[in-house]
Write a protein that holds these residues in place. Structure first.
Motif, short mmCIF file in Angstrom:
data_model
loop_
_atom_site.label_atom_id
_atom_site.label_comp_id
_atom_site.label_asym_id
_atom_site.label_seq_id
_atom_site.Cartn_x
_atom_site.Cartn_y
_atom_site.Cartn_z
N PRO A 1 0.82 -1.24 0.11
CA PRO A 1 0.00 -0.13 0.10
C PRO A 1 1.07 1.26 0.04
O PRO A 1 1.87 1.29 0.79
N GLY A 2 0.36 2.16 -0.96
CA GLY A 2 1.21 3.52 -0.96
C GLY A 2 2.37 3.66 -1.79
O GLY A 2 3.04 4.43 -1.99
N ILE A 3 2.78 2.28 -2.39
CA ILE A 3 3.81 2.34 -2.94
C ILE A 3 3.68 2.30 -4.68
O ILE A 3 2.90 1.16 -4.95
N ASP A 4 4.04 3.04 -5.38
CA ASP A 4 3.64 3.23 -6.77
C ASP A 4 4.50 2.17 -7.62
O ASP A 4 4.25 1.65 -8.81
N ASP A 5 5.85 2.57 -7.46
CA ASP A 5 7.08 1.78 -8.04
C ASP A 5 7.43 0.47 -7.05
O ASP A 5 8.40 0.85 -6.51
N VAL A 6 6.84 -0.71 -7.41
CA VAL A 6 7.33 -1.70 -6.27
C VAL A 6 8.68 -2.05 -6.68
O VAL A 6 9.38 -2.29 -5.80
N THR A 7 9.04 -2.20 -7.82
CA THR A 7 10.27 -2.65 -8.33
C THR A 7 11.47 -1.80 -7.71
O THR A 7 12.40 -2.42 -6.94
N GLU A 8 11.41 -0.36 -7.72
CA GLU A 8 12.19 0.39 -7.22
C GLU A 8 12.24 0.45 -5.59
O GLU A 8 13.21 0.46 -4.97
N TYR A 9 11.13 0.30 -5.09
CA TYR A 9 10.95 0.15 -3.37
C TYR A 9 11.86 -0.98 -3.22
O TYR A 9 12.48 -0.88 -2.14
N LEU A 10 11.55 -2.12 -3.70
CA LEU A 10 12.17 -3.32 -3.29
C LEU A 10 13.90 -3.45 -3.41
O LEU A 10 14.51 -3.89 -2.80
N LYS A 11 14.17 -2.57 -4.60
CA LYS A 11 15.51 -2.34 -4.81
C LYS A 11 16.25 -1.49 -3.54
O LYS A 11 17.31 -1.96 -3.18
N GLN A 12 15.25 -0.70 -3.33
CA GLN A 12 15.74 0.42 -2.22
C GLN A 12 15.90 -0.32 -0.75
O GLN A 12 16.78 -0.40 0.03
N GLN A 13 14.81 -1.34 -0.44
CA GLN A 13 14.78 -2.25 0.58
C GLN A 13 16.07 -3.04 0.59
O GLN A 13 16.51 -3.44 1.56
N ARG A 14 16.46 -3.82 -0.46
CA ARG A 14 17.57 -4.68 -0.79
C ARG A 14 18.84 -3.89 -0.25
O ARG A 14 19.76 -4.23 0.53
N TYR A 15 18.81 -2.62 -0.57
CA TYR A 15 19.98 -1.85 -0.57
C TYR A 15 20.23 -1.49 0.96
O TYR A 15 21.16 -1.39 1.53
N ALA A 16 19.27 -1.09 1.64
CA ALA A 16 18.79 -0.77 3.12
C ALA A 16 19.41 -1.72 3.85
O ALA A 16 20.30 -1.66 4.86
#
Length: 200
Positions: free
Chosen positions: A118-133
């Motif tokens: 919810p609230g995430i428009d670009d899931v691919t980029e979001y998951l990439k950022q979470q992996r980097y975190a």
């Protein structure tokens, strides 16, 4: 005296801060963006710190006294905030006790079924950022645990189902209160060092 640093005045962050602040011999700091506010009921129980979480200078005062850090940040750019935190920690040589990172299921392509973000428009980029975190936390060389809940929902705490990294995770929902329960237990008692745990 145990010092906790909570990143983010999110519902999970503030609930964790409130529970930790009720324990004796604890200091709880909540560092968050000035655009958000702590709930009135906990303002007197914690040290309220605000600043731009994407700038390293924001973290200096918050990282004193070797805190246990819980990142309850959500949404986009969590990796950017953690990069700033660890930059400050490294440059000022400020030791941390441990780090618990709230992430999300799906970062390891481990979810069976369709998971909602919810609230995430670009899931691919979001998951990439979470992996980097998660990579930043791993490379910081302090004991850590990463929590990967499935889609968060309202509701009372239930007995959590914990799934180890590398195992399939069924899509579904888990209540925020259940995640708070897991996070508080880890922050107070430790355990699951250097592990990434899904919560269902």
């Amino acid at each position: 005296m145990t010092t906790y640093l909570i990143l983010g005045a999110t519902p999970i962050g503030t609930a964790v801060a409130q529970q930790l602040s009720e324990k004796p011999a604890t200091t709880v700091r909540v560092l968050h963006d000035p655009a958000t506010a702590l709930p009135a009921e906990i303002r007197d129980q914690v040290t309220d710190l605000t600043g731009d979480l994407h700038k390293a200078v924001t973290y200096g005062p918050a990282l004193q006294d070797t805190p246990i850090v819980f990142s309850a940040l959500s949404g986009m750019d969590v990796d950017w905030a953690l990069e700033a935190l660890f930059d400050t920690q490294y440059r000022q040589q400020l030791p941390l006790t441990r780090v618990v990172l709230l992430s999300t299921a799906g970062v390891d392509q481990e979810v069976v079924g369709d998971l909602n973000y919810p609230g995430i428009d670009d899931v691919t980029e979001y998951l990439k950022q979470q992996r980097y975190a998660a990579k930043l936390v791993d490379e910081a060389e302090f004991p850590y645990t990463i929590l990967r809940p499935v889609t968060l929902s309202a509701g009372p705490a239930t007995t959590p189902k914990i799934i180890a990294e590398g195992q399939p995770v069924p899509a579904g929902n888990v209540s925020r209160e259940t995640v708070v329960q897991v996070a508080v237990d880890l922050l107070q008692h430790g355990g699951h060092d250097y592990q990434s745990l899904a919560i269902c």
